[in-house]
Design a protein around this motif. Structure first.
Motif: not given
Length: 268
Positions: A148-155, A256-258, A262-268
């Motif tokens: 639903l969101l799409g985050t770094q390292y999980r494209a 846009t807020t999301l 996400i850009r600031k999230m630590k997801v690794k």
């Protein structure tokens, strides 16, 4: 039961049932009185799970590689031969990813899409005629909040989980008048071995745990909430911590807020 479903003697087929979310879902369905069909690649691991379930003799283990269409066909025939029907199909088998797009080979991209999307589609299409003939049943897909969101390292993982969600939406609309129900489950961080098995860019298992998974929701708690939601007939089921639920809410209200979050999230 106010339109609610029940699981007494219902046949529930769960893929990816040898560990993690699948194993927890199997235990919860068995507690609710279901006859559980356990599928994954390794029969010995499935049998360990089956023997741990309540009323273990009522359940069966059917080993298959979800990406091997002939094995899947054979498994389907075996399930029908032994159980005669399928009331719930829970498409849970899946593979995650921990790699930047720039570091991910095309072979790895395709491998994840094969397991997380095409294999789910194939099994569902195979089983669908049984549901349509019965004019009953529920098909559930385990997607992900990442879908639903799409985050770094999980494209690729995010893309595959989003794809199965949209495919399920179309399926739901097509079979709505046939008595067949379709649900999609979106887990957030659940404490399982999913990150150990997640593929790096070269297509090899990452082999270590993520902090976010380590502090995630207990798999049994996840299973209890999920099965309860499925019995209620819910079609869109988000289960996770406050952070994940907030992300899903923001994704609907302000994409846009999301994206900024996400850009600031630590997801690794």
């Amino acid at each position: 039961m106010n339109g609610m479903e029940h699981l007494d003697n219902k046949v529930v087929w769960i893929t990816g049932a040898s560990s993690g979310i699948g194993k927890a879902l199997a235990a919860e369905c068995a507690l609710k009185g279901a006859q559980v069909v356990l599928s994954a690649r390794r029969l010995d691991e499935l049998e360990k799970v089956r023997n741990s379930l309540q009323n273990s003799e009522r359940h069966i283990s059917v080993a298959m590689d979800i990406t091997d269409e002939s094995q899947v066909r054979h498994a389907y025939e075996q399930v029908l031969k032994e159980k005669g029907r399928i009331d719930w199909l829970i498409n849970n088998a899946g593979l995650s990813q921990r790699a930047l797009i720039a570091d991910t080979t095309m072979q790895t991209e395709r491998a994840i899409m094969e397991i997380d999307y095409f294999s789910q589609v194939f099994l569902t299409k195979l089983v669908l005629p049984t549901f349509l003939a019965q004019k009953s049943g529920r098909i559930a897909f385990v997607s992900s909040v990442a879908g639903l969101l799409g985050t770094q390292y999980r494209a690729t993982y995010s893309a595959a989980k989003a794809a199965i969600h949209m495919w399920a939406n179309s399926l739901r609309a097509e079979v709505a008048q046939e008595g067949v129900k379709v649900s999609v489950i979106f887990p957030g961080f659940v404490k399982t071995n999913v990150s150990f098995n997640a593929l790096n860019g070269a297509g090899k298992p990452q082999a270590h745990q993520d902090d976010a998974i380590e502090t995630g929701l207990d798999a049994d708690a996840f299973a209890q909430q999920t099965v309860s939601a499925l019995i209620k007939g819910d079609e869109y089921i988000v289960i996770g911590g406050r952070k994940e639920k907030l992300g899903v809410l923001v994704s609907r209200l302000s994409p846009t807020t999301l994206y900024k979050m996400i850009r600031k999230m630590k997801v690794k």
